[in-house]
Design a protein around this motif. Structure first.
Motif, PDB file in Angstrom:
ATOM      1  N   LEU A 367       0.830  -1.206   0.000  1.00 55.08           N
ATOM      2  CA  LEU A 367       0.000   0.000   0.000  1.00 55.08           C
ATOM      3  C   LEU A 367       0.865   1.256   0.000  1.00 55.08           C
ATOM      4  CD1 LEU A 367      -2.946  -0.996   2.351  1.00 55.08           C
ATOM      5  CD2 LEU A 367      -2.929  -0.742  -0.140  1.00 55.08           C
ATOM      6  N   ALA A 368       1.922   1.225   0.806  1.00 54.87           N
ATOM      7  CA  ALA A 368       2.784   2.408   0.888  1.00 54.87           C
ATOM      8  C   ALA A 368       3.406   2.709  -0.469  1.00 54.87           C
ATOM      9  CB  ALA A 368       3.882   2.181   1.929  1.00 54.87           C
ATOM     10  N   SER A 369       3.878   1.659  -1.177  1.00 52.18           N
ATOM     11  CA  SER A 369       4.544   1.955  -2.449  1.00 52.18           C
ATOM     12  C   SER A 369       3.539   2.294  -3.537  1.00 52.18           C
ATOM     13  CB  SER A 369       5.432   0.815  -2.910  1.00 52.18           C
ATOM     14  OG  SER A 369       5.230  -0.296  -2.151  1.00 52.18           O
ATOM     15  N   LEU A 370       2.380   1.669  -3.472  1.00 50.93           N
ATOM     16  CA  LEU A 370       1.334   1.994  -4.448  1.00 50.93           C
ATOM     17  C   LEU A 370       0.950   3.462  -4.285  1.00 50.93           C
ATOM     18  CD1 LEU A 370      -0.128   0.336  -6.573  1.00 50.93           C
ATOM     19  CD2 LEU A 370      -2.038   0.152  -4.999  1.00 50.93           C
ATOM     20  N   ALA A 371       0.813   3.870  -3.038  1.00 51.40           N
ATOM     21  CA  ALA A 371       0.453   5.260  -2.762  1.00 51.40           C
ATOM     22  C   ALA A 371       1.534   6.187  -3.303  1.00 51.40           C
ATOM     23  CB  ALA A 371       0.268   5.464  -1.261  1.00 51.40           C
ATOM     24  N   ALA A 372       2.789   5.809  -3.089  1.00 49.81           N
ATOM     25  CA  ALA A 372       3.890   6.656  -3.559  1.00 49.81           C
ATOM     26  C   ALA A 372       3.861   6.765  -5.080  1.00 49.81           C
ATOM     27  CB  ALA A 372       5.224   6.077  -3.092  1.00 49.81           C
ATOM     28  N   ALA A 373       3.648   5.629  -5.761  1.00 48.30           N
ATOM     29  CA  ALA A 373       3.647   5.639  -7.226  1.00 48.30           C
ATOM     30  C   ALA A 373       2.487   6.484  -7.751  1.00 48.30           C
ATOM     31  CB  ALA A 373       3.564   4.215  -7.752  1.00 48.30           C
ATOM     32  N   LEU A 374       1.319   6.312  -7.142  1.00 48.58           N
ATOM     33  CA  LEU A 374       0.151   7.073  -7.603  1.00 48.58           C
ATOM     34  C   LEU A 374       0.344   8.562  -7.347  1.00 48.58           C
ATOM     35  CD1 LEU A 374      -2.845   4.770  -6.675  1.00 48.58           C
ATOM     36  CD2 LEU A 374      -1.863   5.249  -8.907  1.00 48.58           C
ATOM     37  N   LEU A 375       0.910   8.857  -6.197  1.00 42.29           N
ATOM     38  CA  LEU A 375       1.180  10.258  -5.854  1.00 42.29           C
ATOM     39  C   LEU A 375       2.081  10.880  -6.910  1.00 42.29           C
ATOM     40  CD1 LEU A 375       0.406  11.826  -3.218  1.00 42.29           C
ATOM     41  CD2 LEU A 375       2.809  11.619  -2.607  1.00 42.29           C
TER      42      LEU A 375
END
Lengths: 784, 239
Positions: A367-375
């Motif tokens: 979730l943390a990396s998905l959030a970072a990528a989407l951000l």
């Protein structure tokens, strides 16, 4: 499959190398996160299961000599589930082939074998037979350090009498996950070990029949240790209790928790660094892709695709990249987590390791990396989606270049001008590339700086503050004359007494269990050493306190601290804080030994003597010390320093090597992506130059010169960021035990720069190879 | 069709270029023979897709032939390695393309300097620009110049090294007729003043009137060679 999805997958495949490079950066963040979270879980879970299975007690107390009858009274205390009483004493051991003094802590086993609290995890052999006086179970790390096995024999001086012991078992215990000798911080398994024996021979040897000197209490679920500790203190007081303490203060457990807390810090700071860079990179890569896809976006809009559908299409692209990174990161994180847990298992000894990271760890990381990528993706996607279709189908307006007013450009050749104008035309993007490479330097600096810090710690703590060769400690307070008799032993050059007493220090509502150490006003051997000011001379009265302890008690110079002595006549002293000093390890407090003895009112005593010795007479001295009664520990400073390097420093080195791998992935990922983007954007220019007769080397200069320039800018940036990151880590890593000094040597910056340059060069060369395949003809048929 | 003359700068024999293999093979050139004498101005005329750009690219050292030979003086282009071709382009050939191919981040002057910096005996950068009628606007970036001006910068860049060979691939293809004529005048003037062997590719038959010799290409071969009785100056052309 929808046409758009098919397009997206083909796009991903088309720029797969870039996707992989970016995924590598995301994977690094995921891997660190999975590694540290799963190690925390594994250590916590292993400890919990170990404690539960082997019934690790909740409250502990030392006492001089209490009658066994007292046990029943303790058992009746509310909240108490089980009680174990034991004899714990030290003995000098003699092991064939090892000349230095070895101290064993002898722990009695209950008559009803391996039931009750603090059970042994037998690794080999069996427990001593009831009634056997010479059978012993050794702790595994100690046995390993000396290569001792079943049926091996060793000699021990137990309370002044020689006895030959036979090893019948090798075991681990939840009480000794982290085993250190009295007054030491780092395990030295050659010179200190645990030996379990039947209770009868120990009680007999130490004149403790029908009595005990150590008690452990297991609590019922939900019972408060504080009330039990209070009641226990009252009960043990008449028998010379040293003050009961909860599991949280139990030495082995405390060290383990300390380590888990440090890991927790790591699991927060590093992944954030990597994921932030990943977000940046996603932004750049997607931004670049959307520029190329401008016309397609316009076309899709012209066909009637909604903005949201187009936006979603490109966000999915970011998610696919993140998914690749997450998958790689999961695998690497699992592997690294497993090996880091194994590294810890050399340090903290468990009979089993539960490395079974649950879905939570992987989910958090994903979730943390998905959030970072989407951000990272959202800004580029929004910009593209907002373009009106007609405008989107036109090529973007040509970039406006400006001539720099600086006269220096006159001396530059044209390729260098192109390069500089590219950088200054897109300063934001150039900065992000620099920042990404800089972050690799920063991660390296902040990881490698621990080596400098640990070196400095070792230098201050083991070299500057300590000048003794050996420290001889006694199980109980001895007459001051003992110093003189030790001074007369062969090879002893000089001596210095020390008295340490267990105390409970109170200031206001705050309270700490702490040893108070009495040393001479001017110390020649064990020096009260301020990290900055050097050795201190003690004033004739009052407490000289480490800043760490002063912080814990919130005490300042001039404040009165109530010192409750937990042994002997147990006086309560009111002592002013007269001076503070900064130390890197522990939270000690000192007092002038004469003043301390006077305050304790027992006529002057010592518990340890520091010795400087003549190394030529060392063997003779060791032999003499083995025969000296009542010694509870003989510590060698050089062995402690070696142990420090072998354990702590080596562990740090292993973690640093993980981080070096991550930082290289970061540098390669950033550089490769930047160079590939530059190649894609400038392919037209590069091919034109080749047409004009520029050689590959000259064209490479244009392509890689930009990366080189940005790398050059990144280096000081990275060093500065590394300094800050190290500072943040540093603040977060301060524990009760260690305050590693903040030190970054020039060689650390140098090494970080070299490693980053190597990784950058590798990535640049990978892209350089693609120059050989520039399509000169195709490029001339298209407008830029 | 063509004869090899002793003072030829460039010649080719049986030049063949095939893209792809098997069923997908496309024959761009099917055995072209050609000779250009030193100082000649030749137009290569033909519809798009007839192979004229391919021929020019091979002669200019940008592409390699599948079969046949091409010679620049006594150097065999078709036998050259990548680095030798680079050297050949650098020292002997000037290119002008339909889309100018200027560096957007360099000014007009700097775009020309890009070549003078690496050439053996270049003319002064300003002189090259003056030859194409761009004495001013030297410090403008391509985006600040009109198409015709950009193409003249490209010509200046091509001739600044004093090449033996000037190859122009549809130099007016992206320009309106008025601007295109200005560009042709520049090429004409360069040819007159420097005596550079010049090949001009176009699909515009009118342009062919400005040269002595016209080679007409169709489907990968030279189908016709014409000599103009009178060379019409570029400024008299109109389309």
């Amino acid at each position: 499959m929808q046409a758009l999805n098919r397009k997206m997958l083909r796009d991903v495949w088309h720029i797969r190398a870039q996707v992989l490079a970016l995924a590598l950066v995301i994977a690094s963040g995921v891997a660190v996160l999975v590694m540290s979270l799963s190690t925390i879980d594994a250590l916590g879970e292993t400890a919990r299961a170990y404690y539960e299975r082997y019934r690790f007690a909740h409250v502990f107390a030392r006492v001089e000599r209490a009658p066994e009858l007292l046990r029943e009274r303790v058992e009746r205390l509310p909240g108490v589930q089980a009680v174990a009483t034991r004899v714990i004493e030290t003995a000098s051991l003699e092991i064939e082939g090892f000349d230095e003094p070895v101290i064993g802590q002898l722990v009695s086993l209950p008559a009803r074998r391996n039931t009750g609290l603090n059970r042994l995890a037998l690794r080999l052999g069996r427990l001593p037979e009831p009634g056997a006086v010479d059978e012993v179970v050794l702790s595994e790390p100690f046995a390993d350090a000396h290569g001792l096995g079943l049926r091996d024999r060793l000699r021990a001086i137990i309370n002044g009498r020689w006895r030959e012991l036979i090893v019948v078992g090798i075991a681990l215990s939840p009480e000794y996950v982290y085993t250190i000798g009295p007054g030491t911080l780092i395990p030295d398994n050659q010179r200190f070990g645990i030996a379990w024996m039947g209770s009868a021979p120990l009680e007999a040897a130490f004149d403790l029949e029908g009595a005990f000197n150590d008690i452990s209490v297991g609590l019922m679920h939900g019972a408060s240790p504080e009330t039990v500790i209070e009641a226990l203190d009252d009960m043990l007081e008449p028998y010379g209790g040293h003050g009961a303490y909860a599991r949280a203060d139990q030495q082995s457990h405390w060290f383990l928790m300390n380590e888990i807390n440090q890991l927790r810090t790591m699991s927060l700071i590093l992944p954030v660094t990597f994921l932030a860079v990943a977000a940046f990179l996603t932004n750049v890569l997607l931004g670049r892709m959307l520029t190329v896809e401008r016309a397609e976006i316009g076309l899709m809009k012209a066909f009637g695709y909604q903005d949201s559908a187009i936006g979603w299409h490109y966000l999915k692209f970011a998610m696919v990249i993140a998914a690749v990174g997450i998958l790689l990161g999961w695998l690497a994180g699992y592997a690294f987590g497993k090996s880091s847990t194994e590294v810890y298992a050399n340090f903290f000894r468990f009979p089993f390791l539960l490395y079974q990271p649950g879905p939570r760890v992987f989910l958090i990381a994903a979730l943390a990396s998905l959030a970072a990528a989407l951000l990272g993706a959202v800004a580029s996607v929004r910009k593209a989606v907002r373009l009106p279709p007609a405008e989107a189908m036109r090529p973007p307006a040509p970039p406006l270049f400006r001539r720099t007013g600086v006269a220096i450009t006159r001396w530059l050749d044209q390729p260098t001008r192109i390069l500089l104008r590219q950088v200054s035309r897109w300063p934001g993007r150039s900065f992000v590339t620099s920042l990404g490479i800089g972050m690799a330097v920063a991660v390296l600096v902040s990881s490698l700086h621990w080596l400098d810090a640990v070196d400095q710690l070792a230098d201050v703590y083991f070299e500057q503050a300590q000048r003794q060769d050996l420290t001889v400690s006694f199980g109980s307070a001895q007459d001051l004359a003992v110093e003189g008799s030790l001074a007369r032993l062969p090879g002893v050059i000089s001596t210095e007494p020390m008295r340490s007493v267990a105390t409970r220090m109170r200031h206001g509502a705050l309270e700490e269990r702490q040893m108070l150490m009495g040393v001479p006003a001017r110390q020649a051997l064990l020096r009260v050493h301020d990290a900055q000011m050097g050795p201190l001379e003690l004033p004739p009265g009052g407490l000289v306190m480490s800043t760490q302890l002063a912080d814990m008690l919130q005490a300042r110079i001039g404040d009165i601290v109530q010192v409750e002595v937990l042994e002997g006549r147990r006086p309560t002293l009111r002592l002013p804080v007269v001076s503070l000093f900064e130390t890197y390890i522990g939270a000690p407090a000192y007092m002038e030994i004469g003043a301390l003895n006077q305050a304790l009112g027992d006529g002057g005593a010592l518990t340890s003597v520091h010795l400087r010795i003549d190394p030529l007479a060392q063997d003779e001295l060791y032999a003499a010390l083995r025969e000296t009664p009542l010694i509870s520990a003989v510590m060698s400073r050089s062995a402690a320093l070696r142990g420090f390097h072998d354990t702590l420093a080596d562990t740090i080195l292993i973690f640093i090597s993980f981080f070096v791998v991550f930082a290289c992935a970061l540098a390669v990922g950033v550089t490769y992506n930047a160079a590939r983007i530059a190649l894609a954007e400038r392919g037209w220019e590069l091919a034109t130059l080749e047409v004009l007769g520029y050689s590959h080397a000259e064209i490479s200069y244009l392509l890689l010169g930009e990366i080189a320039l940005l790398t050059l800018l990144a280096l000081p940036l990275g060093c500065a960021a590394g300094y800050l990151l190290a500072l943040v880590w540093h603040g977060a890593f301060v524990t009760e035990l260690f305050r590693v000094p903040f030190a970054i040597l020039a060689r650390t910056y140098g090494l970080s720069i070299m490693i980053t340059l190597a990784a950058t060069l590798l990535a640049a060369l990978l892209v350089r190879r693609r120059l050989d395949h520039l399509d000169l003809v195709a490029v001339l048929k298209t407008r830029e | 069709m063509t004869t090899t003359s002793d003072n030829s700068t460039l010649r080719a024999q049986g030049l063949t270029k095939v893209y792809g293999t098997g069923d997908a093979a496309v024959h761009a050139l099917r055995g072209v023979d050609l000779a250009l004498s030193s100082g000649e101005l030749v137009v290569l005329l033909g519809p798009s897709g007839c192979g004229k750009s391919t021929l020019l690219n091979i002669l200019g050292g940008l592409d390699t032939a599948t079969a046949g030979e091409a010679w620049f003086r006594d150097h065999e282009l078709t036998a050259m390695e990548h680095a030798q071709l680079t050297r050949y382009r650098r020292d002997h050939v000037g290119f002008v393309f339909q889309f100018y191919n200027l560096m957007p981040s360099l000014t007009a002057l700097e775009n020309v300097a890009l070549v003078t910096e690496i050439a053996k005996a270049p003319m002064a950068t300003e002189e090259a620009l003056r030859l194409v009628g761009l004495g001013e606007r030297l410090h403008h970036f391509p985006a600040q110049l009109s198409g015709g001006e950009q193409q003249r910068v490209a010509i200046a860049r091509a001739i600044a090294k004093r090449p033996e060979l000037l190859l122009c691939d549809e130099p007016t293809g992206a320009l309106d007729s008025k601007t295109g004529l200005l560009v042709l005048e520049a090429i004409e003037r360069i040819h007159a003043e420097l005596g550079t062997t010049t090949v001009l590719i176009t699909h515009n038959a009118i342009i062919a009137e400005m040269t002595d010799r016209v080679l007409v290409m169709g489907d990968g071969v030279i189908t016709e060679e014409r000599r103009n009785a009178r060379r019409r100056p570029a400024r008299e052309l109109y389309w």
